[in-house]
Design an enzyme around this catalytic site. Sequence first.
Site, PDB file in Angstrom:
ATOM      1  N   ASP A 125       0.860  -1.189   0.000  1.00 11.42           N
ATOM      2  CA  ASP A 125       0.000   0.000   0.000  1.00 11.42           C
ATOM      3  C   ASP A 125       0.899   1.242   0.000  1.00 11.42           C
ATOM      4  OD1 ASP A 125      -2.936   1.035   0.492  1.00 11.42           O
ATOM      5  OD2 ASP A 125      -1.758   1.990   2.071  1.00 11.42           O
ATOM      6  N   HIS A 325      -7.125  -6.317  -1.381  1.00 11.32           N
ATOM      7  CA  HIS A 325      -6.038  -5.358  -1.172  1.00 11.32           C
ATOM      8  C   HIS A 325      -5.041  -5.775  -0.098  1.00 11.32           C
ATOM      9  CE1 HIS A 325      -4.026  -1.484  -1.149  1.00 11.32           C
ATOM     10  NE2 HIS A 325      -4.228  -1.378   0.156  1.00 11.32           N
TER      11      HIS A 325
END
Length: 348
Positions: A125, A325
């Site tokens: 991320d 994610h």
Amino acid sequence: MPRRRIYGWPHPPRTEEKSIQPEPTTELRHRIVEAPAGRLHLVEQGTGPLVLLVHGFPESWYSWRRQLPALAAAGHRAVAVDVRGYGRSSKPEAIDAYRMLDLVEDNLAVVRALGEESAVVVGHDWGSGIAAASALLHPEVFRAVGLLSVPYAPPGGPRPSDIFGQIGGPEEEFYVSYLQEPRRAEAEIEPDVRGWLAGFYAALSADTMPAPGEPDPHFVVRGGGRLRDRFPTGVLPAWLSEDELNVHAGEFERTGMTGALNRYRNMDRDWEDLAPHHGAPIKQPSLFIGGALDASTTWMSDAIDAYPTTLPGLSASHLLDGCGHWIQQERPDEVNRLLTDWLATLRG
């Protein structure tokens, strides 16, 4: 370009995952080291070549809890940091203290404090961006880079605030723009940190991601509302237990959200700071692992397609089928296998 490999879904049940996790070669060691941030908290396990693990938003070192023992068992000194503004690391008050150049200097300070001359840096991320910038700006220290979930895109292009301001309709606001305004997101999150994190994690996890036609999972704020108005409610993703959520939430309940959110509030500063590196590739050995259901890989598919130019040292680009994610937490066995196999090639 190295072929993308798609790994199957569904992933093994959690009991099977636990049964094949490697036994830790040493205990976790918590340390505080001096850095430009003031202090940085890190957790390390194992001995051998240094692998620096950099988390994203809204997480902490704890998001690497399933990688530390695997990397240690494979003969590495695995070190997961709390990025400045998170966990037990310092939290400077100034917003501009969270610009990318400062975070890169923190990574350099960790390598030096650990008595090492070089490291492989791996990020997820926002940590992917920090890892990429570290490798770009200091190739003499960061000899290889692993990127999880967020692809590498060289510095340059339009100003970020101009791009994000164009996303959505006349009554919609993209989540990045929403988070950039000081104190606005804090007012939404901090009265119920645990509930907000649960919804945020669920919105980007494969098994709890809203289905097509349900409230938009891509984080568009509508009509002056809140981000959490569109989160899934009442369900945790399979990778996250109640106790694990308590750990994640406890970090932010103690420290508040401002330090973490200040990363979003420096995107235009980063664009200016990194302008001398416009279009620059990262030439060191590299690895990318993304989730096929992750919005980061779909929004930035052009960046992945450009890897032959932007990551000329790329070993492989993997998209995990049916994965969202939070890749190293959703699919730890596969991520551990891909990381350790890649790291083994760097020893030759």
